[in-house]
Design a protein around this motif. Structure first.
Motif, mmCIF file in Angstrom:
data_model
loop_
_atom_site.group_PDB
_atom_site.id
_atom_site.type_symbol
_atom_site.label_atom_id
_atom_site.label_comp_id
_atom_site.label_asym_id
_atom_site.label_seq_id
_atom_site.Cartn_x
_atom_site.Cartn_y
_atom_site.Cartn_z
ATOM 1 N N LEU A 81 26.739 -8.464 -0.962
ATOM 2 C CA LEU A 81 25.283 -8.483 -0.861
ATOM 3 C C LEU A 81 24.832 -7.347 0.050
ATOM 4 O O LEU A 81 25.398 -7.136 1.132
ATOM 5 C CB LEU A 81 24.805 -9.828 -0.295
ATOM 6 C CG LEU A 81 23.288 -10.010 -0.125
ATOM 7 C CD1 LEU A 81 22.589 -9.963 -1.495
ATOM 8 C CD2 LEU A 81 22.981 -11.335 0.575
ATOM 9 N N ASN A 82 23.823 -6.612 -0.384
ATOM 10 C CA ASN A 82 23.249 -5.541 0.417
ATOM 11 C C ASN A 82 22.878 -6.041 1.810
ATOM 12 O O ASN A 82 22.321 -7.119 1.975
ATOM 13 C CB ASN A 82 22.009 -5.007 -0.313
ATOM 14 C CG ASN A 82 21.253 -3.974 0.475
ATOM 15 O OD1 ASN A 82 20.445 -4.314 1.334
ATOM 16 N ND2 ASN A 82 21.510 -2.717 0.186
ATOM 17 N N GLU A 83 23.168 -5.231 2.838
ATOM 18 C CA GLU A 83 22.926 -5.645 4.223
ATOM 19 C C GLU A 83 21.463 -5.962 4.501
ATOM 20 O O GLU A 83 21.152 -6.925 5.214
ATOM 21 C CB GLU A 83 23.403 -4.559 5.186
ATOM 22 C CG GLU A 83 24.892 -4.509 5.398
ATOM 23 C CD GLU A 83 25.257 -3.522 6.481
ATOM 24 O OE1 GLU A 83 25.235 -3.908 7.660
ATOM 25 O OE2 GLU A 83 25.553 -2.355 6.150
ATOM 26 N N ILE A 84 20.564 -5.137 4.000
ATOM 27 C CA ILE A 84 19.145 -5.356 4.250
ATOM 28 C C ILE A 84 18.718 -6.721 3.722
ATOM 29 O O ILE A 84 18.080 -7.515 4.414
ATOM 30 C CB ILE A 84 18.293 -4.246 3.598
ATOM 31 C CG1 ILE A 84 18.633 -2.873 4.204
ATOM 32 C CG2 ILE A 84 16.804 -4.556 3.774
ATOM 33 C CD1 ILE A 84 18.345 -2.743 5.672
ATOM 34 N N LYS A 85 19.098 -7.003 2.489
ATOM 35 C CA LYS A 85 18.737 -8.287 1.886
ATOM 36 C C LYS A 85 19.370 -9.447 2.659
ATOM 37 O O LYS A 85 18.720 -10.478 2.885
ATOM 38 C CB LYS A 85 19.167 -8.314 0.414
ATOM 39 C CG LYS A 85 18.707 -9.551 -0.343
ATOM 40 C CD LYS A 85 19.027 -9.435 -1.829
ATOM 41 C CE LYS A 85 18.134 -8.409 -2.497
ATOM 42 N NZ LYS A 85 18.323 -8.411 -3.985
ATOM 43 N N ALA A 86 20.616 -9.280 3.070
ATOM 44 C CA ALA A 86 21.295 -10.340 3.827
ATOM 45 C C ALA A 86 20.553 -10.648 5.123
ATOM 46 O O ALA A 86 20.326 -11.826 5.455
ATOM 47 C CB ALA A 86 22.736 -9.929 4.124
ATOM 48 N N HIS A 87 20.162 -9.608 5.843
ATOM 49 C CA HIS A 87 19.496 -9.838 7.130
ATOM 50 C C HIS A 87 18.082 -10.385 6.958
ATOM 51 O O HIS A 87 17.627 -11.202 7.773
ATOM 52 C CB HIS A 87 19.499 -8.552 7.949
ATOM 53 C CG HIS A 87 20.821 -8.270 8.583
ATOM 54 N ND1 HIS A 87 21.207 -8.846 9.778
ATOM 55 C CD2 HIS A 87 21.864 -7.512 8.185
ATOM 56 C CE1 HIS A 87 22.424 -8.438 10.088
ATOM 57 N NE2 HIS A 87 22.846 -7.634 9.134
ATOM 58 N N VAL A 88 17.389 -9.967 5.927
ATOM 59 C CA VAL A 88 16.056 -10.519 5.680
ATOM 60 C C VAL A 88 16.144 -11.992 5.317
ATOM 61 O O VAL A 88 15.394 -12.826 5.849
ATOM 62 C CB VAL A 88 15.334 -9.723 4.572
ATOM 63 C CG1 VAL A 88 14.087 -10.474 4.098
ATOM 64 C CG2 VAL A 88 14.958 -8.341 5.078
ATOM 65 N N TYR A 89 17.064 -12.356 4.437
ATOM 66 C CA TYR A 89 17.207 -13.772 4.068
ATOM 67 C C TYR A 89 17.652 -14.609 5.265
ATOM 68 O O TYR A 89 17.252 -15.774 5.398
ATOM 69 C CB TYR A 89 18.171 -13.924 2.891
ATOM 70 C CG TYR A 89 17.479 -13.811 1.556
ATOM 71 C CD1 TYR A 89 17.044 -14.941 0.874
ATOM 72 C CD2 TYR A 89 17.231 -12.569 0.987
ATOM 73 C CE1 TYR A 89 16.398 -14.842 -0.345
ATOM 74 C CE2 TYR A 89 16.585 -12.454 -0.230
ATOM 75 C CZ TYR A 89 16.163 -13.586 -0.894
ATOM 76 O OH TYR A 89 15.506 -13.474 -2.097
ATOM 77 N N GLY A 90 18.474 -14.020 6.139
ATOM 78 C CA GLY A 90 18.853 -14.727 7.348
ATOM 79 C C GLY A 90 17.656 -15.009 8.228
ATOM 80 O O GLY A 90 17.494 -16.106 8.775
ATOM 81 N N ALA A 91 16.772 -14.015 8.354
ATOM 82 C CA ALA A 91 15.562 -14.187 9.165
ATOM 83 C C ALA A 91 14.606 -15.186 8.524
ATOM 84 O O ALA A 91 13.977 -15.997 9.221
ATOM 85 C CB ALA A 91 14.875 -12.840 9.355
ATOM 86 N N LEU A 92 14.482 -15.140 7.207
ATOM 87 C CA LEU A 92 13.625 -16.110 6.510
ATOM 88 C C LEU A 92 14.114 -17.531 6.754
ATOM 89 O O LEU A 92 13.316 -18.449 7.008
ATOM 90 C CB LEU A 92 13.611 -15.818 5.005
ATOM 91 C CG LEU A 92 12.904 -14.530 4.556
ATOM 92 C CD1 LEU A 92 13.166 -14.276 3.076
ATOM 93 C CD2 LEU A 92 11.412 -14.606 4.818
ATOM 94 N N TYR A 93 15.427 -17.741 6.683
ATOM 95 C CA TYR A 93 15.991 -19.073 6.891
ATOM 96 C C TYR A 93 15.830 -19.527 8.347
ATOM 97 O O TYR A 93 15.420 -20.667 8.609
ATOM 98 C CB TYR A 93 17.470 -19.075 6.528
ATOM 99 C CG TYR A 93 18.180 -20.368 6.855
ATOM 100 C CD1 TYR A 93 18.139 -21.443 5.983
ATOM 101 C CD2 TYR A 93 18.892 -20.506 8.045
ATOM 102 C CE1 TYR A 93 18.778 -22.636 6.283
ATOM 103 C CE2 TYR A 93 19.541 -21.693 8.352
ATOM 104 C CZ TYR A 93 19.486 -22.757 7.475
ATOM 105 O OH TYR A 93 20.112 -23.938 7.790
ATOM 106 N N GLN A 94 16.124 -18.627 9.277
ATOM 107 C CA GLN A 94 16.148 -19.034 10.686
ATOM 108 C C GLN A 94 14.760 -19.200 11.297
ATOM 109 O O GLN A 94 14.564 -20.050 12.169
ATOM 110 C CB GLN A 94 16.945 -18.024 11.506
ATOM 111 C CG GLN A 94 18.433 -18.025 11.211
ATOM 112 C CD GLN A 94 19.235 -17.467 12.364
ATOM 113 O OE1 GLN A 94 19.530 -18.170 13.335
ATOM 114 N NE2 GLN A 94 19.584 -16.196 12.274
#
Length: 257
Positions: A81-94
């Protein structure tokens, strides 16, 4: 089904296992330790030792990876998974926020992403020089002969450090030590110099809320400096695990479970 996110960083491997809507296992392991103790190389493939990580085999696990090693060190039976997408989804969840600017300062790069209504609308990635990353802070702590935990607390009366290169920055810092500046001024100068390199990148990403992730999110001085630029600074409970959590969360959403 459970969803295992692994962020293969240059300094550490971050792991988050999601079952349902909850993160049930989380780990941060040194990169060398991870590959030595928690993987095996079989027939040209890198296999994760799930049981060694404390992950039971009694449930099907989907593995998704991101980070520095997601492509050149592909784990067996995993999806990247692309890093940008991974970090954005992590922020959305958290954070449960939908509108924010994400600032992720990792071991070797800095990511800035504008998120509006839960969608990525702009981004910038600075991965050309270690001077704007966590590694710079680690190296400077070593030069000052103090712990990283101590260095990140100093932010008042910073000495002026202008070098734009991590290597030259070390030489400049040694020169300031020789000039007789106090430890607190020197440490604050290191933190402020990192902030100065990041600030121009944030200029086009104005937003009411800044979500700060990555290992440098725990830097108290950087937090203090950023408070001047944003109305609200949000630091998730697991800032260093954000990319791994994003992998798990993205994978669960995509599966519809």
């Amino acid at each position: 089904m459970a969803f295992l996110g692994i962020d293969l960083g240059s300094r550490a491997v971050k792991i988050a296992l999601m079952d349902g809507e909850d993160i049930i296992t989380e780990k941060i392991i040194g990169t060398m330790t991870f590959y030595r103790d928690y993987t095996s190389y079989i027939d040209g493939n890198i296999h994760v030792k799930f049981e060694e990580l404390g992950i039971s085999n009694n449930k099907e696990v989907e593995l998704i990876t991101t980070g520095y090693g997601r492509n050149n060190l592909r784990l067996y039976n995993s999806k990247a998974l692309n890093e940008i997408k991974a970090h954005v989804y992590g922020a959305l969840y958290q954070t449960k926020l939908k509108n924010f600017t994400l600032l992720d300062i990792g071991g070797q790069d800095t990511k800035i992403v504008k998120v509006e209504k839960g969608i990525i609308t702009d981004l910038v990635l600075n991965d050309k020089c270690a001077a704007s990353s966590g590694r710079y802070i680690e190296n400077m702590a070593s030069v000052l002969e103090i712990s990283l935990e101590e260095l990140v607390e100093y932010y008042e009366s910073p000495v002026d450090l202008n070098a734009t290169c991590a290597v030259f920055g070390e030489s400049e810092l040694i020169g300031k030590i020789a000039e007789g500046y106090s430890l607190t001024e020197l440490a604050a100068g290191v933190n402020y110099s990192l902030y100065q390199r990041i600030k121009p990148l944030l200029r086009d990403f104005r937003n009411r809320t800044l979500v700060l992730t990555g290992g440098v999110a725990n830097n108290n001085a950087i937090q203090k400096y950023l408070e001047k630029d944003f109305e609200e600074i949000v630091i998730p409970n697991r800032p260093q695990l954000n990319g791994a959590i994003g992998c798990s969360y993205f994978s669960r959403i995509r599966s519809g479970r």
